[in-house]
Design a protein around this motif. Structure first.
Motif, PDB file in Angstrom:
ATOM      1  N   HIS A  56       1.946  -0.172  -8.517  1.00 14.95           N
ATOM      2  CA  HIS A  56       1.723   1.273  -8.572  1.00 14.95           C
ATOM      3  C   HIS A  56       1.559   1.765  -7.131  1.00 14.95           C
ATOM      4  O   HIS A  56       0.742   1.213  -6.380  1.00 14.95           O
ATOM      5  N   THR A  58       0.012   3.686  -4.841  1.00 14.41           N
ATOM      6  CA  THR A  58      -1.217   4.483  -4.731  1.00 14.41           C
ATOM      7  C   THR A  58      -1.837   4.256  -3.347  1.00 14.41           C
ATOM      8  O   THR A  58      -1.379   3.393  -2.589  1.00 14.41           O
ATOM      9  N   GLU A  60      -4.529   2.775  -2.771  1.00 15.77           N
ATOM     10  CA  GLU A  60      -5.087   1.415  -2.716  1.00 15.77           C
ATOM     11  C   GLU A  60      -3.978   0.415  -2.403  1.00 15.77           C
ATOM     12  O   GLU A  60      -4.149  -0.492  -1.575  1.00 15.77           O
ATOM     13  N   THR A  61      -2.836   0.604  -3.051  1.00 15.79           N
ATOM     14  CA  THR A  61      -1.697  -0.287  -2.795  1.00 15.79           C
ATOM     15  C   THR A  61      -1.248  -0.146  -1.339  1.00 15.79           C
ATOM     16  O   THR A  61      -0.842  -1.120  -0.704  1.00 15.79           O
ATOM     17  N   GLU A 350      -5.995   9.028 -10.822  1.00 19.43           N
ATOM     18  CA  GLU A 350      -5.501   8.320  -9.638  1.00 19.43           C
ATOM     19  C   GLU A 350      -5.547   6.811  -9.790  1.00 19.43           C
ATOM     20  O   GLU A 350      -5.522   6.083  -8.799  1.00 19.43           O
ATOM     21  N   HIS A 352      -7.342   3.131 -10.860  1.00 13.69           N
ATOM     22  CA  HIS A 352      -8.689   2.605 -10.631  1.00 13.69           C
ATOM     23  C   HIS A 352      -9.193   3.045  -9.265  1.00 13.69           C
ATOM     24  O   HIS A 352      -8.431   3.089  -8.298  1.00 13.69           O
ATOM     25  N   MET A 357     -10.224  -1.880  -6.724  1.00 11.98           N
ATOM     26  CA  MET A 357      -8.919  -2.413  -6.277  1.00 11.98           C
ATOM     27  C   MET A 357      -9.102  -3.260  -5.017  1.00 11.98           C
ATOM     28  O   MET A 357      -8.275  -4.125  -4.720  1.00 11.98           O
TER      29      MET A 357
HETATM   30  N1  ADE Z   1      -3.721  -0.278 -11.175  1.00 11.38           N
HETATM   31  C1  ADE Z   1      -4.703   0.446 -11.697  1.00 11.38           C
HETATM   32  N2  ADE Z   1      -5.206   1.289 -10.772  1.00 11.38           N
HETATM   33  C2  ADE Z   1      -4.508   1.096  -9.638  1.00 11.38           C
HETATM   34  C3  ADE Z   1      -4.564   1.657  -8.344  1.00 11.38           C
HETATM   35  N3  ADE Z   1      -5.441   2.605  -8.044  1.00 11.38           N
HETATM   36  N4  ADE Z   1      -3.688   1.205  -7.429  1.00 11.38           N
HETATM   37  C4  ADE Z   1      -2.799   0.251  -7.763  1.00 11.38           C
HETATM   38  N5  ADE Z   1      -2.707  -0.324  -8.939  1.00 11.38           N
HETATM   39  C5  ADE Z   1      -3.556   0.092  -9.889  1.00 11.38           C
END
Ligand code: ADE
Length: 423
Positions: A56, A58, A60-61, A350, A352, A357
């Motif tokens: 995903h 995001t 966090e990624t 958005e 998690h 994460m």
């Molecule tokens: N899977 C669930 N939440 C996520 C996030 N915020 N970033 C990446 N993968 C996820």
């Protein structure tokens, strides 16, 4: 803005400044990834490694991708779900960090797979997957790339189930580390991450008051537990449906009502599927539901709610607000489907929160390092995360939270190792 030097397909590069700020905001809650990133920067354990990630897209990624890139990896990123991409983040990764990203929020199925192919064109030595679409496309359509792949990692329960099925059938051609199965992943991400972000997604989409509602949670795995716990915390009466006896019993002894979906369908105000299986809520259940029932899915794929059946039963539908479609049934009842039955937490919220994460992606980063540093390839199988990685992530997270714990005394250690002393 300088012109990116990498290939990419994102919605709009002018969104990059917002994405950059949001990536920075998430980083504040990702101290473990920050520590790993700093060490990777100094040691370059991934120097020259080609990594294709299907995750995903995001904030966090983005922080995971930056840690891997600082370790010396050449990272390419595509979306693991058509509705989860944060377009500003995708733009920032391309234009500020020269990371090739192939992801546009709302992309159709064809574009989704075109983007997976673009990530594969990078000729990965390591794959990171969330749901196993990258791995399965690689095995089905780009087999000539397989000899280059050292190993991969898988983020989610659904992906691990698919990969174990490939391994059972002898179809898996390279080793995978099941990050999902690490304690520091599923006990936290699946439970507290899915729990909070699912409630967040449904709240943002509908603005419902949870207090006093009857919430039906289908599936009492780690995600289901989290959703049930948080819904109850907000004052909802929670009903659980299950197919596994032990899990059903746990739900009952956790103080929740347990019953078949055919009974729950009559009383639920909000239905949330988190089973990982198909058609968990279908025609026979829609027929019983109250006027105004809300339907949401937080499982990986959009297969848990039988939307085709709902379309068949409906005499009309209209988009009421973002992520809310009203289906009008022949008898006048209305059912509200959220986010096309796709992952509600990533589609309407958005995903998690960054803090959880931080642990999942620390596991990911350390597993990529483990793959890169090995002199021999891992056997072809689905592997668990090495126990020392799991323990290290827990230790680092505790330290970042300023929590210290006790150590066994020599006497206690000896006692645990001995069998002689009893009653
Ligand atoms: N899977 C669930 N939440 C996520 C996030 N915020 N970033 C990446 N993968 C996820």
């Amino acid at each position: 803005m300088t012109k990116p030097v990498v290939d990419y397909d994102v919605k709009d590069l002018s969104l990059a400044p917002d994405g950059l700020l949001r990536i920075e905001w998430a980083a504040r809650e990702m101290p473990v990834i920050a520590l790993i990133r700093q060490r990777f920067h100094e040691e370059k354990p991934l120097a020259g490694l080609r990594v294709s990630a299907c995750l995903h897209v995001t904030t966090e990624t983005a922080n995971l991708a930056l840690a891997l890139a600082d370790g010396g990896a050449h990272v390419t990123l595509c979306a693991s779900n058509p509705l989860s991409t944060q377009d500003d983040v995708a733009a920032a990764l391309v234009s500020q960090y020269n990371i090739p990203v192939f992801a546009v929020r709302g992309e159709d199925n064809q574009t989704y797979y075109r983007h997976i192919h673009a990530a594969l064109a990078h000729r990965p030595q390591v794959t990171l997957d969330d749901g196993a679409d990258l791995v399965s496309t690689l095995h089905k359509e780009r087999r000539e790339l397989l000899p280059d792949v050292l190993a991969g990692t898988e983020e989610t329960t659904t992906g691990v189930i698919r990969l174990r099925s490939m391994a059972r059938e002898g179809a898996l051609a390279y080793p995978i580390i099941a990050v999902n199965d690490a304690d520091t992943k599923h006990l936290f991400d699946n439970r507290y991450g899915t729990g909070q972000s699912t409630i967040d997604g449904i709240t943002r989409a509908t603005n419902v008051l949870w207090a006093g509602k009857t919430v039906v949670v289908a599936g009492y795995g780690w995600c289901g537990r989290g959703v049930a716990m948080r819904a109850r915390g907000l004052g909802a009466q929670v009903v659980v449906t299950e197919v596994e006896a032990v899990r059903a019993l746990e739900a009952a002894m956790d103080g929740l009502r347990v019953m078949p979906m055919a009974e729950a369908a009559r009383i639920g105000d909000i239905f949330i599927t988190v089973t990982g299986d198909v058609n968990v809520i279908s025609t026979e259940h829609f027929e019983l539901m109250k006027d105004g029932a809300i339907l949401a899915n937080s499982g990986h794929f959009n297969v848990e709610l039988n939307i085709a059946a709902l379309e068949d039963m409906a005499e009309g539908k209209r988009q009421l607000r973002s992520h809310v479609v009203e289906y009008r049934l022949m008898d006048g009842r209305r059912l509200f489907l959220l986010a096309e039955g796709r992952l509600i937490n990533l589609a309407a919220a958005e995903g998690h929160p960054a803090s959880v994460m931080d642990m999942s992606f620390a596991d990911q980063a350390l597993c990529v390092e483990y793959i890169a540093r090995r002199t021999e390839r891992l056997p072809v199988a689905v592997h668990t995360v090495p126990a020392d990685i799991d323990a290290e992530v827990a230790r680092l997270k505790l330290r970042s939270m300023h929590i210290s714990i006790d150590e066994l005394t020599a006497e206690q250690r000896k006692y645990l190792e001995s069998w002689e002393s009893g009653t």
